[in-house]
Design a protein around this motif. Structure first.
Motif, PDB file in Angstrom:
ATOM      1  N   UNK A   1      17.219   9.499  -2.823  1.00  0.00           N
ATOM      2  CA  UNK A   1      16.001  10.054  -3.425  1.00  0.00           C
ATOM      3  C   UNK A   1      16.366  11.013  -4.556  1.00  0.00           C
TER       4      UNK A   1
ATOM      5  N   UNK B   1      11.109   2.708  -7.839  1.00  0.00           N
ATOM      6  CA  UNK B   1       9.879   3.250  -7.244  1.00  0.00           C
ATOM      7  C   UNK B   1       9.894   3.153  -5.723  1.00  0.00           C
ATOM      8  N   UNK B   2      10.441   2.050  -5.187  1.00  0.00           N
ATOM      9  CA  UNK B   2      10.382   1.904  -3.732  1.00  0.00           C
ATOM     10  C   UNK B   2      11.406   2.788  -3.029  1.00  0.00           C
ATOM     11  N   UNK B   3      12.392   3.299  -3.781  1.00  0.00           N
ATOM     12  CA  UNK B   3      13.343   4.246  -3.181  1.00  0.00           C
ATOM     13  C   UNK B   3      12.748   5.635  -3.033  1.00  0.00           C
ATOM     14  N   UNK B   4      11.807   5.989  -3.916  1.00  0.00           N
ATOM     15  CA  UNK B   4      11.316   7.376  -3.896  1.00  0.00           C
ATOM     16  C   UNK B   4       9.926   7.496  -3.291  1.00  0.00           C
ATOM     17  N   UNK B   5       9.344   6.421  -2.772  1.00  0.00           N
ATOM     18  CA  UNK B   5       8.092   6.551  -2.025  1.00  0.00           C
ATOM     19  C   UNK B   5       8.422   6.412  -0.546  1.00  0.00           C
TER      20      UNK B   5
END
Lengths: 191, 179
Positions: free
Chosen positions: A175, A50-54
């Motif tokens: 991403x 999750x923290x890679x794509x936000x």
């Protein structure tokens, strides 16, 4: 009590992270999953995805999410968890930002100093090992399923191999690698 | 005198519109700081990058702090950091709150089964890239190997490893060199 622990833990993580987001992941994993058990290895893997794509720095995203999940898992209500997440993200930047105010001029003048250079050289090597340990810590049934001739294991190994090769060549942004693997998972397991 | 709202807005854009962390932000930061506003020249910007890498913590936040501090001292640093991290925190909190209610949904579960091995690969890849650019030899290769084994097998805290390494590196630099 958990708030004091969160504050202290993330102050330390901010103070001892050298060499970018991935080494912070190693430190957060060591403290949040290993030492305190605030989240499971599975939750930690989901958090990383999750923290890679936000948007935003991965270190801030990871700290915010980890603070929230740690407080919720400890049985506190949601508003307390929101406070916990803000506390963790403030704590993680506090020490470096304090250092910016105090030593940035000194460090700029001494960046070629032999002792400073020697410490940075050793830390750069150590960080490689820490990130390796973080990757090894993520290898397990929660990431790959049980070893053997089953769909989950086969699909997981295939995803790992493809993403690893593409990430190594740096041709595709992380991403898209995350988005792509999510789609592969959706298709492979929903059929 | 540089306006606080300009500092905030520049770092707000950088924080809100880059996905994938610190080094992905660098080109956008350069555009805002050097090209658009001319707050720093190329050389000063390169100094800020070196400084932000040498300091512990989150690289992008260090860039915001050092640049904000240079422009308007402590208040400038606070405004730059605030701009840089406010939207990322809002986004990830919304996801953290929302994720709990959807994570048992079958489709979401399937997506995450696909994501987890990808995350392992994304964390493993920089190990090999960094090892290559560090030009490991037999005389220094034991350092990353020992650190990895200490953390992974023995459960030593990564913080302790960093602390020991920093002290060790400092002590070694004091020894007479055989040049």
């Amino acid at each position: 009590m958990i708030f004091l622990q969160l504050l202290w833990t993330f102050l330390l993580i901010g103070a001892f992270t050298f060499g970018g987001g991935y080494s912070m992941i190693a430190l957060i994993q060591g403290e949040v999953v290993g030492h305190y058990g605030w989240m499971s290895a599975e939750e930690f893997a989901d958090l990383l995805a999750l923290s890679q794509i936000t948007p935003g720095p991965v270190g801030i995203n990871t700290a915010t999410y980890a603070g929230y999940t740690a407080v919720v898992n400890a049985g506190y209500p949601q508003w307390a968890a929101v406070c916990g997440s803000l506390l963790a993200s403030m704590a993680v930047v506090a020490v470096p930002v304090g250092l910016v105010m105090l030593v940035s001029q000194w460090l700029l003048r001494h960046k070629d100093n032999a002792q400073v250079a020697a410490v940075m050289r050793v830390l750069r090597l150590v960080v490689i090992g820490l990130i390796a340990a973080a990757a090894l810590g993520l290898v397990g049934e929660e990431s790959f399923g049980t070893v053997g001739m089953n769909r989950r294991f086969a699909v997981s190994v295939a995803i790992f191999a493809v993403v690893f090769v593409l990430a190594l060549r740096r041709k595709v942004s992380p991403v898209w690698l995350i988005v792509g693997s999510g789609l592969v998972g959706l298709v492979a397991y929903s059929l | 005198m540089v306006k606080y709202c300009d500092i905030f807005w520049s770092f707000f854009k950088v924080g809100t519109f880059t996905i994938g962390g610190g080094y992905a932000m660098l080109p956008l930061m350069r555009r805002e700081i050097v090209e658009r506003h001319g707050w720093l020249d190329e050389e000063e910007f390169a100094d800020q990058v070196a400084l932000s890498q040498a300091l512990p913590g989150v690289f992008a936040v260090n860039m915001a702090a050092t640049t904000g501090y240079r422009l308007r001292r402590g208040a400038g640093a606070a405004v730059a950091i605030g701009g840089n991290i406010v939207m990322p925190i809002v986004f990830i909190l919304a996801i953290a709150i929302g994720f709990r209610s959807v994570k048992d949904n079958a489709a979401v579960e399937h997506i995450f089964l696909g994501l987890r091995p990808a995350v392992v690969a994304l964390v493993a890849a920089p190990v090999f890239q960094m090892a290559r650019s560090a030009r490991l030899t037999w005389s220094n290769g034991w350092i990353p190997v020992a650190s990895a084994l200490a953390v992974w097998l023995l459960g030593v805290s990564p913080i302790a490893v960093v602390l020991v390494a920093a002290v060790g590196g400092y002590l070694c630099s004091l020894l007479p060199h055989k040049d």
